[in-house]
Motif scaffolding. Structure first.
Motif, short mmCIF file in Angstrom:
data_model
loop_
_atom_site.label_atom_id
_atom_site.label_comp_id
_atom_site.label_asym_id
_atom_site.label_seq_id
_atom_site.Cartn_x
_atom_site.Cartn_y
_atom_site.Cartn_z
N THR A 111 0.85 -1.18 0.00
CA THR A 111 0.00 0.00 0.00
C THR A 111 0.88 1.23 0.00
O THR A 111 1.83 1.31 0.78
CB THR A 111 -0.92 0.02 1.25
N ILE A 112 0.57 2.19 -0.86
CA ILE A 112 1.26 3.47 -0.91
C ILE A 112 0.31 4.50 -0.31
O ILE A 112 -0.82 4.66 -0.79
CB ILE A 112 1.65 3.87 -2.35
N ILE A 113 0.77 5.20 0.73
CA ILE A 113 -0.08 6.14 1.47
C ILE A 113 0.55 7.53 1.42
O ILE A 113 1.74 7.69 1.69
CB ILE A 113 -0.25 5.68 2.93
N ALA A 114 -0.27 8.54 1.12
CA ALA A 114 0.21 9.92 1.07
C ALA A 114 0.48 10.42 2.49
O ALA A 114 -0.31 10.19 3.40
CB ALA A 114 -0.82 10.81 0.39
N ALA A 115 1.60 11.11 2.66
CA ALA A 115 1.93 11.70 3.96
C ALA A 115 1.83 13.21 3.90
O ALA A 115 1.02 13.82 4.57
CB ALA A 115 3.32 11.26 4.40
N PRO B 20 1.26 17.43 -2.07
CA PRO B 20 0.30 18.39 -2.62
C PRO B 20 -0.80 17.64 -3.38
O PRO B 20 -0.52 16.71 -4.12
CB PRO B 20 1.12 19.24 -3.58
N GLY B 21 -2.03 18.02 -3.15
CA GLY B 21 -3.15 17.41 -3.84
C GLY B 21 -3.64 16.11 -3.25
O GLY B 21 -4.54 15.49 -3.79
N ALA B 22 -3.07 15.66 -2.14
CA ALA B 22 -3.50 14.42 -1.50
C ALA B 22 -3.60 14.64 0.00
O ALA B 22 -2.72 15.26 0.60
CB ALA B 22 -2.54 13.29 -1.81
N ALA B 23 -4.65 14.13 0.60
CA ALA B 23 -4.83 14.27 2.04
C ALA B 23 -3.88 13.34 2.77
O ALA B 23 -3.52 12.27 2.28
CB ALA B 23 -6.27 13.94 2.42
N ASN B 24 -3.45 13.75 3.94
CA ASN B 24 -2.59 12.93 4.79
C ASN B 24 -3.33 11.63 5.11
O ASN B 24 -4.43 11.65 5.65
CB ASN B 24 -2.25 13.70 6.07
N GLY B 25 -2.73 10.49 4.75
CA GLY B 25 -3.36 9.20 4.99
C GLY B 25 -4.15 8.66 3.82
O GLY B 25 -4.66 7.54 3.87
N GLU B 26 -4.25 9.42 2.74
CA GLU B 26 -4.98 8.96 1.56
C GLU B 26 -4.19 7.85 0.87
O GLU B 26 -2.99 7.95 0.69
CB GLU B 26 -5.17 10.13 0.59
N VAL B 27 -4.90 6.77 0.50
CA VAL B 27 -4.26 5.65 -0.18
C VAL B 27 -4.09 6.00 -1.65
O VAL B 27 -5.06 6.31 -2.34
CB VAL B 27 -5.08 4.36 -0.01
N LEU B 28 -2.84 5.97 -2.10
CA LEU B 28 -2.52 6.29 -3.50
C LEU B 28 -2.48 5.05 -4.37
O LEU B 28 -2.71 5.12 -5.58
CB LEU B 28 -1.17 7.02 -3.58
N GLY B 29 -2.15 3.92 -3.78
CA GLY B 29 -2.07 2.67 -4.53
C GLY B 29 -2.10 1.49 -3.58
O GLY B 29 -1.58 1.57 -2.47
N ASP C 45 13.61 14.77 -1.76
CA ASP C 45 14.41 15.97 -1.45
C ASP C 45 14.46 16.24 0.05
O ASP C 45 14.33 17.38 0.50
CB ASP C 45 13.85 17.20 -2.19
N GLY C 46 14.61 15.17 0.84
CA GLY C 46 14.73 15.31 2.29
C GLY C 46 13.42 15.54 3.02
O GLY C 46 13.41 15.73 4.23
N ARG C 47 12.29 15.49 2.33
CA ARG C 47 10.98 15.73 2.93
C ARG C 47 10.14 14.47 2.81
O ARG C 47 9.99 13.91 1.72
CB ARG C 47 10.31 16.91 2.22
N LEU C 48 9.56 14.01 3.94
CA LEU C 48 8.73 12.81 3.93
C LEU C 48 7.41 13.14 3.22
O LEU C 48 6.68 14.02 3.66
CB LEU C 48 8.45 12.36 5.37
N THR C 49 7.15 12.44 2.12
CA THR C 49 5.94 12.72 1.35
C THR C 49 4.99 11.54 1.25
O THR C 49 3.81 11.72 1.03
CB THR C 49 6.31 13.14 -0.09
N THR C 50 5.53 10.34 1.39
CA THR C 50 4.75 9.14 1.18
C THR C 50 5.23 8.05 2.12
O THR C 50 6.34 8.10 2.61
CB THR C 50 4.91 8.64 -0.28
N VAL C 51 4.36 7.06 2.34
CA VAL C 51 4.72 5.90 3.16
C VAL C 51 4.42 4.65 2.35
O VAL C 51 3.34 4.54 1.74
CB VAL C 51 3.92 5.89 4.49
N VAL C 52 5.38 3.73 2.32
CA VAL C 52 5.16 2.41 1.70
C VAL C 52 4.88 1.43 2.82
O VAL C 52 5.65 1.32 3.78
CB VAL C 52 6.41 1.95 0.91
N ARG C 53 3.74 0.74 2.70
CA ARG C 53 3.36 -0.24 3.72
C ARG C 53 3.27 -1.61 3.08
O ARG C 53 2.67 -1.78 2.03
CB ARG C 53 2.02 0.14 4.32
N THR C 54 3.92 -2.59 3.72
CA THR C 54 3.85 -3.97 3.26
C THR C 54 3.14 -4.79 4.34
O THR C 54 3.22 -4.46 5.52
CB THR C 54 5.25 -4.55 3.00
N ALA C 55 2.47 -5.85 3.92
CA ALA C 55 1.72 -6.65 4.88
C ALA C 55 1.58 -8.09 4.40
O ALA C 55 1.52 -8.35 3.20
CB ALA C 55 0.33 -6.05 5.09
#
Length: 162
Positions: A84-88, A91-100, A150-160
């Motif tokens: 799961t790819i989650i927006a952190a 721009p244009g995505a809410a914090n916690g929104e699932v991108l994929g 660029d040194g800024r946390l933008t996304t989270v990759v989650r594996t399960a």
């Protein structure tokens, strides 16, 4: 009334002792094996998440949702892992929104901002949780790792895995 012989008294006592010792050793062995398995699975999921992070980073940077979704599904099938790819902080995505997501349609998934592994990943370190998945209807182990651009946390990759 006839009294039991000494042999049967000793036999019963030793039998109780043997049963209690066997139960204690069995309980300890099960806990040890489960602990080892959980630690091993956590390390394995962290390694998979790190590999996935490197694979999906170009699609995340290019901001191509269709390419990201196709890539996540391919990687999920190939590795036998839910990804799961989650927006952190995008721009244009809410914090916690699932991108994929490799197993579900991200547009139908709820916001993941409150998930414990995601919250820990927002702090810049891998997050781990074992809990019930409402989407898949089974217990899962989750590991979330931060993705920085660029040194800024933008996304989270989650594996399960179950």
């Amino acid at each position: 009334m006839r009294r039991p012989r000494l042999f049967w008294r000793i036999y019963a006592t030793y039998l109780i002792i043997v049963v209690l010792c066997t139960a204690a050793v069995g309980f300890y062995a099960v806990r040890s094996v489960r602990g080892f398995y959980v630690e091993h699975t956590e390390r394995e999921l962290q390694a998979r998440a790190a590999l996935v992070r490197e694979q999906v980073l170009p699609a995340i940077v290019a901001d191509t949702p269709e390419e990201l979704e196709a890539l996540v599904q391919r990687l999920g099938r190939a590795s036998g892992t839910r990804i799961t790819i989650i927006a952190a902080d995008r721009p244009g995505a809410a914090n916690g929104e699932v991108l994929g997501d490799s197993d579900s349609d991200p547009t139908e998934m709820e916001n993941h901002a409150g998930r414990p592994e995601f919250v820990t990943a927002l702090l810049g370190r891998p997050g781990v949780a074992i809990r019930y998945s409402e989407t898949l209807r089974e217990n899962m182990m989750y590991v979330a790792v931060p993705v920085t651009e660029d040194g800024r946390l933008t996304t989270v990759v989650r594996t399960a895995v179950p």
